[in-house]
Design a protein around this motif. Sequence first.
Motif, PDB file in Angstrom:
ATOM      1  N   ILE A   1       0.784  -1.165   0.105  1.00  0.00           N
ATOM      2  CA  ILE A   1      -0.207  -0.007  -0.085  1.00  0.00           C
ATOM      3  C   ILE A   1       0.735   1.183  -0.071  1.00  0.00           C
ATOM      4  CG2 ILE A   1      -1.522   1.300   1.352  1.00  0.00           C
ATOM      5  CD1 ILE A   1      -3.017  -1.242   2.294  1.00  0.00           C
ATOM      6  N   LEU A   2       2.063   1.030   0.847  1.00  0.00           N
ATOM      7  CA  LEU A   2       2.970   2.415   0.805  1.00  0.00           C
ATOM      8  C   LEU A   2       3.499   2.681  -0.480  1.00  0.00           C
ATOM      9  CD1 LEU A   2       4.365   4.444   2.566  1.00  0.00           C
ATOM     10  CD2 LEU A   2       6.180   3.000   3.058  1.00  0.00           C
ATOM     11  N   THR A   3       3.817   1.719  -1.229  1.00  0.00           N
ATOM     12  CA  THR A   3       4.008   2.092  -2.748  1.00  0.00           C
ATOM     13  C   THR A   3       3.163   2.656  -3.629  1.00  0.00           C
ATOM     14  OG1 THR A   3       5.793   0.074  -2.596  1.00  0.00           O
ATOM     15  CG2 THR A   3       5.093   1.130  -4.646  1.00  0.00           C
ATOM     16  N   TYR A   4       1.853   2.372  -3.437  1.00  0.00           N
ATOM     17  CA  TYR A   4       0.959   2.982  -4.360  1.00  0.00           C
ATOM     18  C   TYR A   4       0.681   4.382  -3.676  1.00  0.00           C
ATOM     19  CZ  TYR A   4      -0.646  -1.461  -6.411  1.00  0.00           C
ATOM     20  OH  TYR A   4      -0.615  -2.611  -6.953  1.00  0.00           O
ATOM     21  N   ASP A   5       0.803   4.617  -2.436  1.00  0.00           N
ATOM     22  CA  ASP A   5       0.693   6.033  -1.792  1.00  0.00           C
ATOM     23  C   ASP A   5       1.781   6.763  -2.137  1.00  0.00           C
ATOM     24  OD1 ASP A   5      -1.688   5.460  -0.267  1.00  0.00           O
ATOM     25  OD2 ASP A   5      -0.655   4.973   1.421  1.00  0.00           O
ATOM     26  N   ILE A   6       2.888   6.441  -2.280  1.00  0.00           N
ATOM     27  CA  ILE A   6       4.248   7.212  -2.693  1.00  0.00           C
ATOM     28  C   ILE A   6       3.751   7.513  -4.352  1.00  0.00           C
ATOM     29  CG2 ILE A   6       6.348   7.061  -3.261  1.00  0.00           C
ATOM     30  CD1 ILE A   6       6.662   5.303  -0.739  1.00  0.00           C
ATOM     31  N   LEU A   7       3.683   6.545  -5.124  1.00  0.00           N
ATOM     32  CA  LEU A   7       3.260   6.961  -6.524  1.00  0.00           C
ATOM     33  C   LEU A   7       2.247   7.669  -6.735  1.00  0.00           C
ATOM     34  CD1 LEU A   7       3.765   3.184  -7.992  1.00  0.00           C
ATOM     35  CD2 LEU A   7       5.393   5.204  -8.093  1.00  0.00           C
ATOM     36  N   LEU A   8       1.350   7.631  -6.017  1.00  0.00           N
ATOM     37  CA  LEU A   8       0.066   8.773  -6.266  1.00  0.00           C
ATOM     38  C   LEU A   8       0.442  10.135  -5.579  1.00  0.00           C
ATOM     39  CD1 LEU A   8      -2.919   6.525  -5.102  1.00  0.00           C
ATOM     40  CD2 LEU A   8      -2.463   7.415  -7.136  1.00  0.00           C
ATOM     41  N   GLU A   9       1.285  10.106  -4.759  1.00  0.00           N
ATOM     42  CA  GLU A   9       1.801  11.342  -4.170  1.00  0.00           C
ATOM     43  C   GLU A   9       2.672  12.113  -5.197  1.00  0.00           C
ATOM     44  OE1 GLU A   9       4.065  13.299  -0.268  1.00  0.00           O
ATOM     45  OE2 GLU A   9       3.329  11.392  -0.309  1.00  0.00           O
ATOM     46  N   GLN A  10       3.705  11.300  -5.725  1.00  0.00           N
ATOM     47  CA  GLN A  10       4.330  11.779  -6.726  1.00  0.00           C
ATOM     48  C   GLN A  10       3.938  12.115  -7.991  1.00  0.00           C
ATOM     49  OE1 GLN A  10       7.029   8.454  -7.338  1.00  0.00           O
ATOM     50  NE2 GLN A  10       8.645   8.990  -6.008  1.00  0.00           N
TER      51      GLN A  10
END
Length: 244
Positions: A205-214
């Motif tokens: 989930i953290l990876t998706y969160d980071i990619l969305l934020e980027q």
Amino acid sequence: MAAYETFASVYDAIMDDSLYEKWTDFSLRHFPKDKKKLLELACGTGIQSICFQQAGFEVTGLDLSQEMLDLAQKRSREAGLDIPFIQGNMLDLSGIGPFDLVTCYSDSICYMADEVEVGDVFQQVYDCLNEDGIFIFDVHSTYQIDEVFPGYSYHENAEDFAMVWDSYADEAPHSVVHELTFFVQEEDGRFTRFDEVHEERTYEILTYDILLEQAGFRNVKVYADFEDREPTETSARWFFVAEK
């Protein structure tokens, strides 16, 4: 990503129809009431697009497979609806938009080759959204990919086709290979065999969160299994709701 050539002809027969109602209900709970212009990515044979159009949205469907879109167009006309369906790749949405809402369901994000491509999709979606637009997508959880799919086998038999679906763990972390064999009846009564390989991969989930934020998204919320609740260790499907 597989082009679903043969899959298009039997896709609806093996798909759980109840899922479309669940995707629609989840979407309606999380769409802002005043936004209507919607892009459905990976729209497939158009059933979800029709559900959205009938719920009052101005829908455009996009899919990689022209075979899927041909069925979607036929289905929408039979329903008395005028829905534009576009053959295209979600890695390049530069020619369409803007939209108030974008959805990408049925774990279609999991067909991206790696997290770079996932990030590219998020950026493409961000760029084609209006300000305050909403992006909703679902993916398989790491539990589903790592624990449930490996060794999974599904067989379907009908009068005019048969299908064998087997899933195996792949080499990359949280990845799986689906091997599909179809036997489709031709007009002369004989059955022709087709084979397809579908590869899926998910991330924490953290990876998706980071990619969305980027990509620029904010107010990202994560839910599980079509319900407005937080994921657990054994959730099968994660839903992300992100705002531009």
